[in-house]
Design an enzyme around this catalytic site. Sequence first.
Site, PDB file in Angstrom:
ATOM      1  CG  ASP A   1      -2.109  -0.944   1.055  1.00 21.92           C
ATOM      2  OD1 ASP A   1      -2.301  -1.476  -0.062  1.00 21.92           O
ATOM      3  OD2 ASP A   1      -2.815  -1.185   2.044  1.00 21.92           O
TER       4      ASP A   1
ATOM      5  CE  LYS B   1      -3.393  -4.288   0.749  1.00 22.45           C
ATOM      6  NZ  LYS B   1      -4.552  -3.677   1.399  1.00 22.45           N
TER       7      LYS B   1
ATOM      8  CB  CYS C   1      -2.900  -3.484   4.718  1.00 22.37           C
ATOM      9  SG  CYS C   1      -4.548  -2.809   4.424  1.00 22.37           S
TER      10      CYS C   1
END
Length: 253
Positions: A55, A165, A198
Site C-alpha cells: 500500500d 488486493k 494491511c
Amino acid sequence: MPDGLIGPNRRNAWTARPGGVSLLRPARAPRPVTVEALPQTVTLNLAATALIVVDMQNDFCAADGWLASIGVDITPARSPIPVLADLLPRLRAADVPVVWLNWGNRPDRANLPPGVLHVYDADGTGGGIGAVLPDGRGPVLERGSPSAAVVAELEPAAGDVHVAKYRMSGFQDTELDSVLRNLRVDTLLFAGVNADQCVLATLMDAANLGYDVLVLQDAVATTSPPFCLDATLYNVRQCFGFTLTGTALAESL
C-alpha cells in the site's frame, strides 16, 4: 520466456525438447545472508526470498491522495519511502523479487461486502472506496486509477510484480499466494503501510500458509497511534517471525 522453456518465469519452468519434457526446475544456489534481528539473529536465503511492499500508493502516502484529503496526517505513512528507495535497487541487484501489493478495487465493487465498505464509509454517504476526490482524482482505491498507483518516489522497475488486493490481507480473494509459489520463495520481507492493519493482516496469513515472515521495521509505518506500531512489532516477534531493519539488510547486501 525463451524457446524451450515452459513456465510463468525462469524460476519455475520446465524444459521442452522434441519428444520430451524435463520437469527439473532451474537449480538455484543458496545465497545466505545473516542479519541482526529480533528476537534472534536470522540467516536468510536470498535465492528464496521476496519483498512485499504493501500500500505505498497515492491514496495513502501522497499529499494529494485520499487520506490527506480527509484530514489524515500522512507524514508517518511517508517515512518508509527513503528506506525503500535505498533498499529496492540493492534487492533487485541481488535477484530478490519485489512485489507491490496495493489496494486496487473493481470499479463496480462487486466483490466487496458491506463490512469492508463500512470501514471507509461509516455513515453511508459514499465517501469511501470508489468515491471521486474533490479535485477529480480517483476514484478512491480503484485499480488503474492514480489513487492506486505507487507513489512517485518509489517508481517500480520493469521486472517487479504487481498484485491488487481488496481486503486488509493481500491473500484474500487474490492471486498473491500463486504468484509467490511460482517465484519459488518461502521467505517474505514486509514493508509498507499501515503496519498494524494491511501489513499485519497479510503477514499473519502468510505465516499461516507456512511462509517465513520478517518485518522491515524502519520500512513500515502507520497513521494509527504509536502504540499500535509497538504492539504490532511485539506480536510479530512473539507469535509469527522476526523484525529487522532495512538499513541492516542493505548493509548485509
